[in-house]
Design a protein around this motif. Structure first.
Motif, PDB file in Angstrom:
ATOM      1  N   UNK A 122       0.835  -1.205   0.000  1.00  0.00           N
ATOM      2  CA  UNK A 122       0.000   0.000   0.000  1.00  0.00           C
ATOM      3  C   UNK A 122       0.867   1.251   0.000  1.00  0.00           C
ATOM      4  N   UNK A 123       1.910   1.238   0.826  1.00  0.00           N
ATOM      5  CA  UNK A 123       2.823   2.381   0.878  1.00  0.00           C
ATOM      6  C   UNK A 123       3.480   2.614  -0.474  1.00  0.00           C
ATOM      7  N   UNK A 124       3.906   1.523  -1.089  1.00  0.00           N
ATOM      8  CA  UNK A 124       4.562   1.601  -2.393  1.00  0.00           C
ATOM      9  C   UNK A 124       3.603   2.140  -3.449  1.00  0.00           C
ATOM     10  N   UNK A 125       2.360   1.615  -3.469  1.00  0.00           N
ATOM     11  CA  UNK A 125       1.368   2.081  -4.441  1.00  0.00           C
ATOM     12  C   UNK A 125       1.066   3.561  -4.235  1.00  0.00           C
ATOM     13  N   UNK A 126       0.975   3.955  -2.970  1.00  0.00           N
ATOM     14  CA  UNK A 126       0.671   5.350  -2.660  1.00  0.00           C
ATOM     15  C   UNK A 126       1.777   6.269  -3.169  1.00  0.00           C
ATOM     16  N   UNK A 127       3.030   5.883  -2.931  1.00  0.00           N
ATOM     17  CA  UNK A 127       4.129   6.738  -3.391  1.00  0.00           C
ATOM     18  C   UNK A 127       4.207   6.739  -4.922  1.00  0.00           C
ATOM     19  N   UNK A 128       3.912   5.595  -5.564  1.00  0.00           N
ATOM     20  CA  UNK A 128       3.892   5.560  -7.032  1.00  0.00           C
ATOM     21  C   UNK A 128       2.818   6.500  -7.561  1.00  0.00           C
ATOM     22  N   UNK A 129       1.660   6.504  -6.892  1.00  0.00           N
ATOM     23  CA  UNK A 129       0.550   7.358  -7.314  1.00  0.00           C
ATOM     24  C   UNK A 129       0.960   8.826  -7.224  1.00  0.00           C
ATOM     25  N   UNK A 130       1.637   9.179  -6.123  1.00  0.00           N
ATOM     26  CA  UNK A 130       2.093  10.567  -5.970  1.00  0.00           C
ATOM     27  C   UNK A 130       3.087  10.938  -7.076  1.00  0.00           C
ATOM     28  N   UNK A 187       1.237  11.424 -10.310  1.00  0.00           N
ATOM     29  CA  UNK A 187       0.540  12.716 -10.317  1.00  0.00           C
ATOM     30  C   UNK A 187       1.517  13.815 -10.711  1.00  0.00           C
ATOM     31  N   UNK A 188       2.731  13.764 -10.129  1.00  0.00           N
ATOM     32  CA  UNK A 188       3.756  14.749 -10.450  1.00  0.00           C
ATOM     33  C   UNK A 188       4.130  14.691 -11.919  1.00  0.00           C
ATOM     34  N   UNK A 189       4.307  13.479 -12.452  1.00  0.00           N
ATOM     35  CA  UNK A 189       4.653  13.300 -13.867  1.00  0.00           C
ATOM     36  C   UNK A 189       3.529  13.861 -14.738  1.00  0.00           C
ATOM     37  N   UNK A 190       2.275  13.539 -14.381  1.00  0.00           N
ATOM     38  CA  UNK A 190       1.116  14.010 -15.139  1.00  0.00           C
ATOM     39  C   UNK A 190       1.113  15.534 -15.209  1.00  0.00           C
ATOM     40  N   UNK A 191       1.361  16.181 -14.076  1.00  0.00           N
ATOM     41  CA  UNK A 191       1.378  17.648 -14.026  1.00  0.00           C
ATOM     42  C   UNK A 191       2.518  18.194 -14.889  1.00  0.00           C
ATOM     43  N   UNK A 192       3.703  17.563 -14.798  1.00  0.00           N
ATOM     44  CA  UNK A 192       4.851  18.027 -15.598  1.00  0.00           C
ATOM     45  C   UNK A 192       4.555  17.901 -17.090  1.00  0.00           C
ATOM     46  N   UNK A 193       3.931  16.769 -17.475  1.00  0.00           N
ATOM     47  CA  UNK A 193       3.601  16.558 -18.896  1.00  0.00           C
ATOM     48  C   UNK A 193       2.665  17.668 -19.366  1.00  0.00           C
ATOM     49  N   UNK A 194       1.632  17.967 -18.544  1.00  0.00           N
ATOM     50  CA  UNK A 194       0.699  19.034 -18.923  1.00  0.00           C
ATOM     51  C   UNK A 194       1.418  20.379 -19.019  1.00  0.00           C
ATOM     52  N   UNK A 195       2.333  20.647 -18.070  1.00  0.00           N
ATOM     53  CA  UNK A 195       3.103  21.894 -18.100  1.00  0.00           C
ATOM     54  C   UNK A 195       3.938  21.986 -19.380  1.00  0.00           C
ATOM     55  N   UNK A 196       4.615  20.874 -19.724  1.00  0.00           N
ATOM     56  CA  UNK A 196       5.450  20.858 -20.931  1.00  0.00           C
ATOM     57  C   UNK A 196       4.584  21.092 -22.161  1.00  0.00           C
ATOM     58  N   UNK A 197       3.410  20.419 -22.209  1.00  0.00           N
ATOM     59  CA  UNK A 197       2.523  20.594 -23.360  1.00  0.00           C
ATOM     60  C   UNK A 197       2.075  22.052 -23.472  1.00  0.00           C
ATOM     61  N   UNK A 198       1.758  22.654 -22.324  1.00  0.00           N
ATOM     62  CA  UNK A 198       1.378  24.073 -22.341  1.00  0.00           C
ATOM     63  C   UNK A 198       2.527  24.925 -22.851  1.00  0.00           C
TER      64      UNK A 198
END
Length: 97
Positions: free
Chosen positions: A29-37, A40-51
């Motif tokens: 659970x801890x591992x999945x939670x940190x992967x999810x975080x 989320x960071x990668x997703x935000x960076x991708x959107x920032x780069x696309x912008x």
């Protein structure tokens, strides 16, 4: 207690195995939670780069809608799979005479 030594050892092994499973579950659970975080960071960076690259907001919205529909498809697929498994279990299990 009134248990013989062999039963006590078996009980102890069971407790140890359960504790081990619980620890592994918590670690997962801890591992999945940190992967999810991280994702989320990668997703935000991708959107920032696309912008930054000037990808239109409408395309970004299309991509996000597509992600939402993918989640819906996944959930529908999971429910359908569970229903098929239940149906199979109910109708194909050996009949008791």
């Amino acid at each position: 207690g009134g248990m013989d030594p062999e039963s006590q050892r078996a009980m102890q092994r069971s407790h140890t195995a359960i504790d081990d499973l619980e620890q592994r579950g918590m670690a997962m659970l801890g591992s999945l939670s940190s992967q999810r975080e991280r994702l989320k960071g990668v997703h935000k960076k991708v959107l920032d780069v696309m912008n930054t690259l000037g990808v239109s907001n409408s395309l970004i919205r299309v991509i996000e809608k597509r992600q939402a529909s993918d989640v819906v498809f996944m959930l529908v697929g999971m429910v359908a799979t569970i229903l098929i498994l239940i149906f199979t279990w109910v109708y194909l299990r050996p009949k008791r005479h």
